[in-house]
Scaffold this motif. Sequence first.
Motif, PDB file in Angstrom:
ATOM      1  N   GLU A 131       0.847  -1.192   0.000  1.00 23.32           N
ATOM      2  CA  GLU A 131       0.000   0.000   0.000  1.00 23.32           C
ATOM      3  C   GLU A 131       0.883   1.242   0.000  1.00 23.32           C
ATOM      4  OE1 GLU A 131      -2.396   2.717  -0.406  1.00 23.32           O
ATOM      5  OE2 GLU A 131      -3.269   0.702  -0.464  1.00 23.32           O
ATOM      6  N   CYS A 132       0.931   1.916  -1.159  1.00 22.09           N
ATOM      7  CA  CYS A 132       1.899   3.014  -1.288  1.00 22.09           C
ATOM      8  C   CYS A 132       1.306   4.299  -1.866  1.00 22.09           C
ATOM      9  CB  CYS A 132       3.062   2.563  -2.174  1.00 22.09           C
ATOM     10  SG  CYS A 132       2.572   2.109  -3.861  1.00 22.09           S
ATOM     11  N   SER A 133      -0.018   4.364  -1.994  1.00 24.34           N
ATOM     12  CA  SER A 133      -0.623   5.497  -2.705  1.00 24.34           C
ATOM     13  C   SER A 133      -0.413   6.843  -2.011  1.00 24.34           C
ATOM     14  CB  SER A 133      -2.121   5.245  -2.917  1.00 24.34           C
ATOM     15  OG  SER A 133      -2.767   4.992  -1.689  1.00 24.34           O
ATOM     16  N   ASN A 134      -0.187   6.815  -0.690  1.00 23.64           N
ATOM     17  CA  ASN A 134       0.037   8.071   0.031  1.00 23.64           C
ATOM     18  C   ASN A 134       1.485   8.241   0.494  1.00 23.64           C
ATOM     19  OD1 ASN A 134      -2.699   8.853  -0.136  1.00 23.64           O
ATOM     20  ND2 ASN A 134      -3.216   7.624   1.665  1.00 23.64           N
ATOM     21  N   PHE A 194       4.916   5.833   8.811  1.00 21.47           N
ATOM     22  CA  PHE A 194       4.595   5.249   7.505  1.00 21.47           C
ATOM     23  C   PHE A 194       3.675   4.033   7.649  1.00 21.47           C
ATOM     24  CE2 PHE A 194       8.133   7.906   6.325  1.00 21.47           C
ATOM     25  CZ  PHE A 194       7.795   8.331   5.040  1.00 21.47           C
ATOM     26  N   ASP A 195       3.807   3.295   8.737  1.00 22.57           N
ATOM     27  CA  ASP A 195       2.944   2.130   8.956  1.00 22.57           C
ATOM     28  C   ASP A 195       1.490   2.515   9.183  1.00 22.57           C
ATOM     29  OD1 ASP A 195       4.947   0.246   8.658  1.00 22.57           O
ATOM     30  OD2 ASP A 195       5.477   0.243  10.792  1.00 22.57           O
ATOM     31  N   GLU A 196       1.234   3.785   9.439  1.00 27.38           N
ATOM     32  CA  GLU A 196      -0.134   4.257   9.675  1.00 27.38           C
ATOM     33  C   GLU A 196      -0.775   4.868   8.432  1.00 27.38           C
ATOM     34  OE1 GLU A 196       0.289   5.615  14.328  1.00 27.38           O
ATOM     35  OE2 GLU A 196       1.170   6.921  12.799  1.00 27.38           O
ATOM     36  N   ILE A 200      -5.299   6.470   6.302  1.00 23.20           N
ATOM     37  CA  ILE A 200      -5.751   7.706   5.651  1.00 23.20           C
ATOM     38  C   ILE A 200      -6.371   7.366   4.307  1.00 23.20           C
ATOM     39  CG2 ILE A 200      -5.068   9.954   4.740  1.00 23.20           C
ATOM     40  CD1 ILE A 200      -2.859  10.068   6.782  1.00 23.20           C
ATOM     41  N   LYS A 201      -7.668   7.572   4.194  1.00 23.55           N
ATOM     42  CA  LYS A 201      -8.405   7.252   2.970  1.00 23.55           C
ATOM     43  C   LYS A 201      -8.755   8.547   2.245  1.00 23.55           C
ATOM     44  CE  LYS A 201      -8.521   2.951   4.407  1.00 23.55           C
ATOM     45  NZ  LYS A 201      -7.616   1.922   3.818  1.00 23.55           N
ATOM     46  N   GLN A 206      -8.232  14.544  -4.072  1.00 26.09           N
ATOM     47  CA  GLN A 206      -7.721  15.094  -2.807  1.00 26.09           C
ATOM     48  C   GLN A 206      -6.208  14.932  -2.721  1.00 26.09           C
ATOM     49  OE1 GLN A 206     -10.308  12.623  -0.375  1.00 26.09           O
ATOM     50  NE2 GLN A 206     -11.288  14.449   0.486  1.00 26.09           N
ATOM     51  N   ARG A 207      -5.719  13.779  -3.190  1.00 22.05           N
ATOM     52  CA  ARG A 207      -4.281  13.498  -3.151  1.00 22.05           C
ATOM     53  C   ARG A 207      -3.516  14.503  -4.020  1.00 22.05           C
ATOM     54  NH1 ARG A 207      -4.637   8.645  -4.650  1.00 22.05           N
ATOM     55  NH2 ARG A 207      -4.834   7.798  -2.546  1.00 22.05           N
TER      56      ARG A 207
END
Length: 239
Positions: A131-134, A194-196, A200-201, A206-207
């Motif tokens: 999971e790397c989108s953010n 980073f593990d958290e 964040i959705k 928005q990104r």
Amino acid sequence: MVVTTNAIVLSKIRYRDNDLIVKCYTKQFGVLSFLLRGVLKSKKGLTKTAYFQLLSQLQLVIDYNPNRSLHTIKESRINHLYSSLHSNILKSSIVMFLSEVLTNTLKEEEQNETLFSYLETTLLWLDSNSECSNFHLLFVLNLTKYLGFYPERIHLEHDYFNLQDGKFESNLQGIYAISGENIILLKQFLGIKFDELSNIKISSKQRQSFLNVLLLYYELHMGDFKKLKSLQVLNQVFS
């Protein structure tokens, strides 16, 4: 002076017909540029250039001369062999973007082991997590700690953030203040690990908006921060 140092590849450009100029962030000396003579001429040389993919982590034996702008690499080997950073299309677009950010911001030929450790560990995190989108948002925000303009984390209850002054304010002041969704996201990203990030959705719109805010923050605090060519590609991949 022959020295062994760990290094992270920031950029590479072709020079003449068969040479490469590679810029690296080294653990011992900060930013250094190297001339790789004739590496595009032979199969053996082309194999060697594979070491110098963007953000690769290497151990280099170099001939260092503080009076030269281009140094020589005597030996090179991979320190950490990435499993997905250059093969996963999402991660490779992040790598291209971050390498451009780092090339733009890291200029000094001086040792900063804390910054080097940050780059080293976060890139390994990216390589090993799906999971790397953010990721790039938190990476760019946290990088400001080492560049000297991390946002002040006082008065988080306020509704505005002044990008020019780097602090939260109760009233709208100046043309570089943010509010609404972007300030909510800023508060979410401040201080998290980073593990958290998976908590964040946010949507792609928005990104992109929040990333534009972060890049404007860089422009305001670094006078020579250039527009990023890789931004459009990154936005397309994550849209």
